[in-house]
Design a protein around this motif. Sequence first.
Motif, PDB file in Angstrom:
ATOM      1  N   ASP A 180       0.150 -43.359 -13.873  1.00 17.31           N
ATOM      2  CA  ASP A 180       0.180 -42.712 -12.550  1.00 17.31           C
ATOM      3  C   ASP A 180      -0.294 -43.646 -11.443  1.00 17.31           C
ATOM      4  O   ASP A 180      -0.371 -43.253 -10.282  1.00 17.31           O
ATOM      5  CB  ASP A 180      -0.658 -41.427 -12.546  1.00 17.31           C
ATOM      6  CG  ASP A 180      -2.124 -41.668 -12.883  1.00 17.31           C
ATOM      7  OD1 ASP A 180      -2.511 -42.853 -13.055  1.00 17.31           O
ATOM      8  OD2 ASP A 180      -2.881 -40.687 -12.972  1.00 17.31           O
ATOM      9  N   GLY A 181      -0.628 -44.899 -11.790  1.00 17.62           N
ATOM     10  CA  GLY A 181      -1.012 -45.875 -10.781  1.00 17.62           C
ATOM     11  C   GLY A 181      -2.501 -46.017 -10.569  1.00 17.62           C
ATOM     12  O   GLY A 181      -2.946 -46.986  -9.931  1.00 17.62           O
ATOM     13  N   PHE A 182      -3.306 -45.083 -11.083  1.00 17.04           N
ATOM     14  CA  PHE A 182      -4.755 -45.176 -10.894  1.00 17.04           C
ATOM     15  C   PHE A 182      -5.345 -46.226 -11.837  1.00 17.04           C
ATOM     16  O   PHE A 182      -4.781 -46.509 -12.909  1.00 17.04           O
ATOM     17  CB  PHE A 182      -5.406 -43.812 -11.127  1.00 17.04           C
ATOM     18  CG  PHE A 182      -5.364 -42.924  -9.914  1.00 17.04           C
ATOM     19  CD1 PHE A 182      -6.415 -42.894  -9.020  1.00 17.04           C
ATOM     20  CD2 PHE A 182      -4.240 -42.144  -9.654  1.00 17.04           C
ATOM     21  CE1 PHE A 182      -6.368 -42.097  -7.889  1.00 17.04           C
ATOM     22  CE2 PHE A 182      -4.179 -41.342  -8.532  1.00 17.04           C
ATOM     23  CZ  PHE A 182      -5.247 -41.315  -7.640  1.00 17.04           C
ATOM     24  N   PRO A 183      -6.485 -46.814 -11.452  1.00 11.52           N
ATOM     25  CA  PRO A 183      -7.048 -47.927 -12.225  1.00 11.52           C
ATOM     26  C   PRO A 183      -7.448 -47.527 -13.641  1.00 11.52           C
ATOM     27  O   PRO A 183      -7.986 -46.445 -13.871  1.00 11.52           O
ATOM     28  CB  PRO A 183      -8.282 -48.340 -11.404  1.00 11.52           C
ATOM     29  CG  PRO A 183      -8.027 -47.824 -10.029  1.00 11.52           C
ATOM     30  CD  PRO A 183      -7.246 -46.566 -10.207  1.00 11.52           C
ATOM     31  N   ASN A 184      -7.212 -48.449 -14.560  1.00 11.23           N
ATOM     32  CA  ASN A 184      -7.668 -48.347 -15.944  1.00 11.23           C
ATOM     33  C   ASN A 184      -8.405 -49.649 -16.223  1.00 11.23           C
ATOM     34  O   ASN A 184      -7.812 -50.638 -16.651  1.00 11.23           O
ATOM     35  CB  ASN A 184      -6.483 -48.160 -16.889  1.00 11.23           C
ATOM     36  CG  ASN A 184      -6.907 -48.153 -18.354  1.00 11.23           C
ATOM     37  OD1 ASN A 184      -8.079 -47.964 -18.676  1.00 11.23           O
ATOM     38  ND2 ASN A 184      -5.952 -48.381 -19.243  1.00 11.23           N
ATOM     39  N   LEU A 185      -9.697 -49.655 -15.945  1.00 11.71           N
ATOM     40  CA  LEU A 185     -10.476 -50.894 -15.925  1.00 11.71           C
ATOM     41  C   LEU A 185     -11.324 -51.034 -17.177  1.00 11.71           C
ATOM     42  O   LEU A 185     -11.783 -50.047 -17.753  1.00 11.71           O
ATOM     43  CB  LEU A 185     -11.391 -50.924 -14.689  1.00 11.71           C
ATOM     44  CG  LEU A 185     -10.734 -50.615 -13.345  1.00 11.71           C
ATOM     45  CD1 LEU A 185     -11.776 -50.670 -12.238  1.00 11.71           C
ATOM     46  CD2 LEU A 185      -9.598 -51.586 -13.057  1.00 11.71           C
ATOM     47  N   PHE A 186     -11.565 -52.287 -17.559  1.00 11.24           N
ATOM     48  CA  PHE A 186     -12.448 -52.568 -18.686  1.00 11.24           C
ATOM     49  C   PHE A 186     -13.249 -53.826 -18.387  1.00 11.24           C
ATOM     50  O   PHE A 186     -12.674 -54.887 -18.108  1.00 11.24           O
ATOM     51  CB  PHE A 186     -11.662 -52.754 -19.986  1.00 11.24           C
ATOM     52  CG  PHE A 186     -12.539 -52.925 -21.196  1.00 11.24           C
ATOM     53  CD1 PHE A 186     -13.117 -51.829 -21.806  1.00 11.24           C
ATOM     54  CD2 PHE A 186     -12.816 -54.188 -21.708  1.00 11.24           C
ATOM     55  CE1 PHE A 186     -13.945 -51.976 -22.923  1.00 11.24           C
ATOM     56  CE2 PHE A 186     -13.637 -54.358 -22.809  1.00 11.24           C
ATOM     57  CZ  PHE A 186     -14.205 -53.237 -23.421  1.00 11.24           C
ATOM     58  N   ILE A 187     -14.580 -53.703 -18.437  1.00 15.45           N
ATOM     59  CA  ILE A 187     -15.470 -54.849 -18.211  1.00 15.45           C
ATOM     60  C   ILE A 187     -15.679 -55.551 -19.545  1.00 15.45           C
ATOM     61  O   ILE A 187     -16.305 -55.004 -20.466  1.00 15.45           O
ATOM     62  CB  ILE A 187     -16.819 -54.396 -17.625  1.00 15.45           C
ATOM     63  CG1 ILE A 187     -16.598 -53.711 -16.267  1.00 15.45           C
ATOM     64  CG2 ILE A 187     -17.776 -55.588 -17.487  1.00 15.45           C
ATOM     65  CD1 ILE A 187     -17.837 -53.050 -15.694  1.00 15.45           C
ATOM     66  N   ASN A 188     -15.128 -56.743 -19.662  1.00 13.57           N
ATOM     67  CA  ASN A 188     -15.223 -57.493 -20.925  1.00 13.57           C
ATOM     68  C   ASN A 188     -16.643 -58.000 -21.152  1.00 13.57           C
ATOM     69  O   ASN A 188     -17.356 -58.360 -20.206  1.00 13.57           O
ATOM     70  CB  ASN A 188     -14.238 -58.664 -20.900  1.00 13.57           C
ATOM     71  CG  ASN A 188     -12.800 -58.193 -20.760  1.00 13.57           C
ATOM     72  OD1 ASN A 188     -12.345 -57.346 -21.516  1.00 13.57           O
ATOM     73  ND2 ASN A 188     -12.096 -58.713 -19.767  1.00 13.57           N
ATOM     74  N   ASN A 189     -17.066 -58.024 -22.393  1.00 14.51           N
ATOM     75  CA  ASN A 189     -18.390 -58.532 -22.795  1.00 14.51           C
ATOM     76  C   ASN A 189     -19.523 -57.799 -22.087  1.00 14.51           C
ATOM     77  O   ASN A 189     -20.541 -58.405 -21.741  1.00 14.51           O
ATOM     78  CB  ASN A 189     -18.496 -60.035 -22.521  1.00 14.51           C
ATOM     79  CG  ASN A 189     -17.411 -60.829 -23.206  1.00 14.51           C
ATOM     80  OD1 ASN A 189     -17.097 -60.584 -24.374  1.00 14.51           O
ATOM     81  ND2 ASN A 189     -16.809 -61.771 -22.482  1.00 14.51           N
ATOM     82  N   ALA A 190     -19.356 -56.498 -21.882  1.00 10.97           N
ATOM     83  CA  ALA A 190     -20.357 -55.728 -21.133  1.00 10.97           C
ATOM     84  C   ALA A 190     -21.728 -55.781 -21.811  1.00 10.97           C
ATOM     85  O   ALA A 190     -22.767 -55.849 -21.128  1.00 10.97           O
ATOM     86  CB  ALA A 190     -19.888 -54.278 -20.986  1.00 10.97           C
ATOM     87  N   HIS A 191     -21.765 -55.768 -23.138  1.00 13.33           N
ATOM     88  CA  HIS A 191     -23.058 -55.776 -23.837  1.00 13.33           C
ATOM     89  C   HIS A 191     -23.783 -57.102 -23.636  1.00 13.33           C
ATOM     90  O   HIS A 191     -25.023 -57.144 -23.592  1.00 13.33           O
ATOM     91  CB  HIS A 191     -22.841 -55.504 -25.331  1.00 13.33           C
ATOM     92  CG  HIS A 191     -24.108 -55.245 -26.083  1.00 13.33           C
ATOM     93  ND1 HIS A 191     -24.892 -56.266 -26.606  1.00 13.33           N
ATOM     94  CD2 HIS A 191     -24.758 -54.078 -26.387  1.00 13.33           C
ATOM     95  CE1 HIS A 191     -25.957 -55.751 -27.197  1.00 13.33           C
ATOM     96  NE2 HIS A 191     -25.900 -54.431 -27.087  1.00 13.33           N
ATOM     97  N   ASP A 192     -23.033 -58.184 -23.485  1.00 16.69           N
ATOM     98  CA  ASP A 192     -23.647 -59.519 -23.392  1.00 16.69           C
ATOM     99  C   ASP A 192     -24.365 -59.761 -22.071  1.00 16.69           C
ATOM    100  O   ASP A 192     -25.150 -60.715 -21.971  1.00 16.69           O
ATOM    101  CB  ASP A 192     -22.577 -60.600 -23.586  1.00 16.69           C
ATOM    102  CG  ASP A 192     -21.972 -60.574 -24.979  1.00 16.69           C
ATOM    103  OD1 ASP A 192     -22.607 -59.979 -25.882  1.00 16.69           O
ATOM    104  OD2 ASP A 192     -20.878 -61.129 -25.168  1.00 16.69           O
ATOM    105  N   ILE A 193     -24.096 -58.955 -21.042  1.00 13.70           N
ATOM    106  CA  ILE A 193     -24.724 -59.214 -19.740  1.00 13.70           C
ATOM    107  C   ILE A 193     -25.997 -58.397 -19.530  1.00 13.70           C
ATOM    108  O   ILE A 193     -26.601 -58.457 -18.449  1.00 13.70           O
ATOM    109  CB  ILE A 193     -23.737 -58.956 -18.575  1.00 13.70           C
ATOM    110  CG1 ILE A 193     -23.311 -57.489 -18.536  1.00 13.70           C
ATOM    111  CG2 ILE A 193     -22.544 -59.889 -18.682  1.00 13.70           C
ATOM    112  CD1 ILE A 193     -22.478 -57.150 -17.295  1.00 13.70           C
ATOM    113  N   ARG A 194     -26.438 -57.660 -20.539  1.00 15.68           N
ATOM    114  CA  ARG A 194     -27.696 -56.929 -20.420  1.00 15.68           C
ATOM    115  C   ARG A 194     -28.841 -57.897 -20.153  1.00 15.68           C
ATOM    116  O   ARG A 194     -28.975 -58.925 -20.801  1.00 15.68           O
ATOM    117  CB  ARG A 194     -27.986 -56.144 -21.698  1.00 15.68           C
ATOM    118  CG  ARG A 194     -27.095 -54.934 -21.886  1.00 15.68           C
ATOM    119  CD  ARG A 194     -27.558 -54.114 -23.073  1.00 15.68           C
ATOM    120  NE  ARG A 194     -26.784 -52.901 -23.230  1.00 15.68           N
ATOM    121  CZ  ARG A 194     -27.047 -51.951 -24.118  1.00 15.68           C
ATOM    122  NH1 ARG A 194     -28.079 -52.091 -24.940  1.00 15.68           N
ATOM    123  NH2 ARG A 194     -26.298 -50.873 -24.186  1.00 15.68           N
TER     124      ARG A 194
END
Length: 312
Positions: free
Chosen positions: A43-57
């Motif tokens: 439908d055009g709305f964003p489908n986002l994924f932050i890569n390596n999210a656990h590693d930036i804690r």
Amino acid sequence: MEKRAKKPIHLFYCAESEELARKVAEQSESIQLQSISWRSFDDGFPNLFINNAHDIRGQHVAFLASFSSPGVIFEQISAIFALPKLFIASFTLVLPFFPTGSFERVEEEGDVATAFTMARILSMIPKSRGGPTSVVIYDIHALQERFYFGDDVLPCFESGIPLLLQRLRQLPDADNVTIAFPDDGAWKRFHKQLQNFPMVVCAKVREGDKRIVRIKEGNPEGRHVVIVDDLVQSGGTLIECQKVLAAHGAAKVSAYVTHGVFPKQSWERFLQNSSEGLVNSYAYFWITDSCPLTVKAIGNRAPFEGKGEECH
């Protein structure tokens, strides 16, 4: 006692700022590039994924944004609001060009100040473990816009003028440079950073139904005159300034703007093969990388000059 190692900065970026982010990362070993998958649903709305999210804690995180059009702002705001919640040590938003408000004039009841709206949205960015988000903006168009931000973020206002000074020192005629301002507003915001140069101030005066550019003070005769402003849109004012400076004896005319917005490819008016009759009218035209799409479109076509990592 052994000195503690400095934590790296994990730099995320929007899609159109990828090239600039890579250039920034090349300047320091402490900057580590990270990525976000900028996808869309059907439908055009964003489908986002932050890569390596656990590693930036527990790490210092920054995001390089580019609000080039309303269509890309929502997906970036979504990522910007998500990053501080990943248990990071600190968060910095780098928004080189704050785009809203460059045309706005709130003069009567009913006018909407969208610059205020954008500032309030950014003021709602969640806090990280280290406290409020730092928001870095270069040469914001209307100085009063700095007061639109709330107390829950820390705005940091920088300038691209040091890049210009670096380039001017490299010119073969560096000792013959005069700075020109297209209006009093440009003079007010930039003259203190350029006070070691002779100056010319232009102004628009009304003659009948037309507004004509005139020299208000200063003498450009025999000088390499560099027009300085924060941004350029259609370029009409810069064209008229060049004409009046040349008519008063300027040996050469160049221009610097921090933000080369150039809607509808208006930068084409300044190319040396332009149909506008501007052949050789500008020796140089410098812009920064704050508007990545413009930089990519222009390339290094004269009089636009690619010089260094940030100034073109």
